[in-house]
Design an enzyme around this catalytic site. Structure first.
Site, PDB file in Angstrom:
ATOM      1  CE  LYS A  52      -3.918   1.883   2.686  1.00  0.00           C
ATOM      2  NZ  LYS A  52      -4.780   1.653   3.874  1.00  0.00           N
ATOM      3  CB  SER A 127      -8.111   3.520   2.755  1.00  0.00           C
ATOM      4  OG  SER A 127      -7.289   2.932   3.750  1.00  0.00           O
ATOM      5  CB  SER A 151      -8.401   0.598   5.617  1.00  0.00           C
ATOM      6  OG  SER A 151      -9.159   1.752   5.441  1.00  0.00           O
TER       7      SER A 151
HETATM    8  N1  GLN Z   1     -13.310   3.732   6.179  1.00  0.00           N
HETATM    9  C1  GLN Z   1     -12.724   4.203   7.397  1.00  0.00           C
HETATM   10  C2  GLN Z   1     -12.475   5.677   7.298  1.00  0.00           C
HETATM   11  O1  GLN Z   1     -12.816   6.231   6.321  1.00  0.00           O
HETATM   12  C3  GLN Z   1     -11.485   3.435   7.739  1.00  0.00           C
HETATM   13  C4  GLN Z   1     -10.261   3.902   7.051  1.00  0.00           C
HETATM   14  C5  GLN Z   1      -9.050   3.091   7.413  1.00  0.00           C
HETATM   15  O2  GLN Z   1      -9.129   2.061   8.070  1.00  0.00           O
HETATM   16  N2  GLN Z   1      -7.899   3.588   7.032  1.00  0.00           N
HETATM   17  O3  GLN Z   1     -11.967   6.285   8.175  1.00  0.00           O
END
Ligand code: GLN
Length: 456
Positions: A52, A127, A151
């Site tokens: 990532k 994400s 994420s």
């Molecule tokens: N979808 C969640 C957010 O928007 C989690 C994001 C993540 O785990 N980086 O904050």
């Protein structure tokens, strides 16, 4: 073979922000030599990995999918990348994400969106959507993601792959671009439970450079998976179905049906399935969306146009530290990031701190206590990983609509407990569904054991 696959399909999938074929091939050659000389340190030696783009790689551009870091070449490796290099797993390239990991769809990247390999018109989750899509589209056998509020698990769920958020502190955060430090958890993604375990064992380590790194990080998960694959039973395991996350408003029927079918498999393997209530989960989503922006607003203060990354000078008026900062941040951050910085600075400001941030921290403690009480009744807790399957691009334009879908994954981050998402078949819309398993802190082995049995 993986580079060929990337060349063939990534134009349509868009999982990678950059691919360094030459570098990957030379690392693969080095791995070959190590293998021949009997110096392979892992079964993954020579097996390529996708990383990532929130994780810094020395000499290789790292952007967090943000204009503010466009073209930035880090002078050092994240600890988990050092671990990958020590195991000689060639790094294929860096995968797309929602800018600074803020989002659940990978639509919020400054460099274009990633598509779901199951249906190119749909989101791959987020994400870590790039990592999930790379694995789902067979562009990489394994990938690293990060999970601050789901994420890793949610993109794994909607792409039919396996994703693990280890116990907080298992994989070092050193060199992982910070979103919300008390929640950020790097972890493995792959197409099988064994592959996630093998990658877990490579990236997990105690790291003096991360003050929250566990001295006794759970490792040797591949051995757990293999033992479970031999016995294939879960006799006496107490499984708690989280009653607050067992369907209802906002859940697809097909997701709930798939979840209940998986519960039957657990029972067939000898587990005792019961319902467990964690009453404060009702407030977990609200607490997360106060704590996470608060920490992010502080972490993102470092992008000031002076130290590194983008620098934009104002087009008119005086050039001062403040005007450069304003021009740089105005041009460099996307809307979702700006929204969260504004929210975060607001809840931390004098007069609002106690009401918002302070209350959220209290809720976090109550959620942690709910988990502590639940472990008296259950060895693992389970729920659907996400309430819905992959939605179409643009379908959740309203930020609140996107935030609400995190209800199932956020509790684990607030409590620091480990979680796994495992494919549990297809919903009635033909799209993959994820089954979420949670375990007490440091009991990551339970995820791998149950995952290995269920996967069969
Ligand atoms: N979808 C969640 C957010 O928007 C989690 C994001 C993540 O785990 N980086 O904050």
């Amino acid at each position: 073979a993986h580079l060929d696959r990337i060349a063939a399909v990534d134009g349509a999938v868009g999982a990678f922000l950059n691919v360094d074929a030459e570098c990957a091939l030379s690392q693969a050659d080095a791995a070959d030599v190590a293998r021949k000389e009997g110096q392979a340190t892992s079964e993954l030696t020579g097996v390529p990995v996708a990383v990532k783009d929130l994780i810094v790689t020395r000499g290789q551009v790292t952007t967090a999918a943000s204009r503010i870091l466009e073209g930035w070449v880090p002078p050092y490796d994240a600890t988990l990348v050092r671990n990958l290099r020590a195991a000689r797993t060639p790094i294929l390239g860096k995968t797309n994400l929602d800018e600074f990991a803020m989002g659940g769809s990978t639509e919020h990247s400054a460099f274009g969106r990633t598509a779901n390999p199951w249906d190119l018109g749909r989101i791959p989750g987020g994400s870590s959507g790039g990592s999930a899509a790379a694995v789902g589209a067979y562009e990489a056998p394994v990938a690293v993601g990060t999970d601050t509020g789901g994420s890793i698990r949610q993109p794994a769920a909607v792409t039919g792959t396996v994703g693990v958020k280890p116990t907080y502190g298992t994989v070092s955060r050193f060199g992982v671009i910070a979103m919300a430090s008390s929640l950020d958890t790097p972890g493995p993604m792959a197409r099988t439970v064994l592959d996630t375990a093998l990658l877990h064992d490579v990236i997990a380590s105690h790291d003096p450079l991360d003050s929250t790194s566990l001295p006794d990080a759970p490792r040797d998960m591949a051995a757990v998976v293999r033992a479970a694959q031999e016995g294939r039973e879960l006799t006496g395991l107490r499984v708690g179905v989280i009653s607050e996350l067992d369907g209802g408003e906002g859940y697809h029927d097909g997701v709930v049906a798939s979840f209940h079918a998986a519960l039957e498999l657990l029972e067939a393997a000898g587990a005792q399935v019961e319902t467990v209530s964690l009453p404060h989960l009702e407030y977990a989503l609200d607490a997360y969306y106060l704590i996470m922006p608060a920490e992010a607003s502080s972490n993102l203060a470092r992008y000031d146009g002076m130290r590194y990354g983008l620098r934009v000078e104002p087009t008119s008026g005086p050039v001062t530290a403040e005007t450069v900062m304003a021009a740089t941040r105005g041009a460099g951050f996307g809307d979702e990031v700006k929204r969260r910085i504004i929210l975060g600075t607001h809840v931390l400001s004098a007069g609002y701190y106690d009401a918002y941030y302070g209350s959220a921290q209290k809720v976090r403690t109550l959620v942690q206590r709910d988990f502590a009480a639940a472990w008296d009744k259950a060895d693992i807790l389970v729920s659907p990983t996400a309430p819905v399957t992959a939605y179409r691009f643009g379908e959740k334009d309203d930020p609140l609509a996107m935030y609400k879908l995190d209800v199932t994954t956020i509790p684990a981050n607030l409590a620091g407990v480990p979680g796994m998402s495992l494919p549990s078949g297809l919903s009635d819309d033909g799209l993959p569904v994820g089954f979420q398993i949670l375990a007490p802190q440091r009991a990551d082995d339970r995820l791998y054991r149950v995952g290995a049995v269920l996967e069969a």
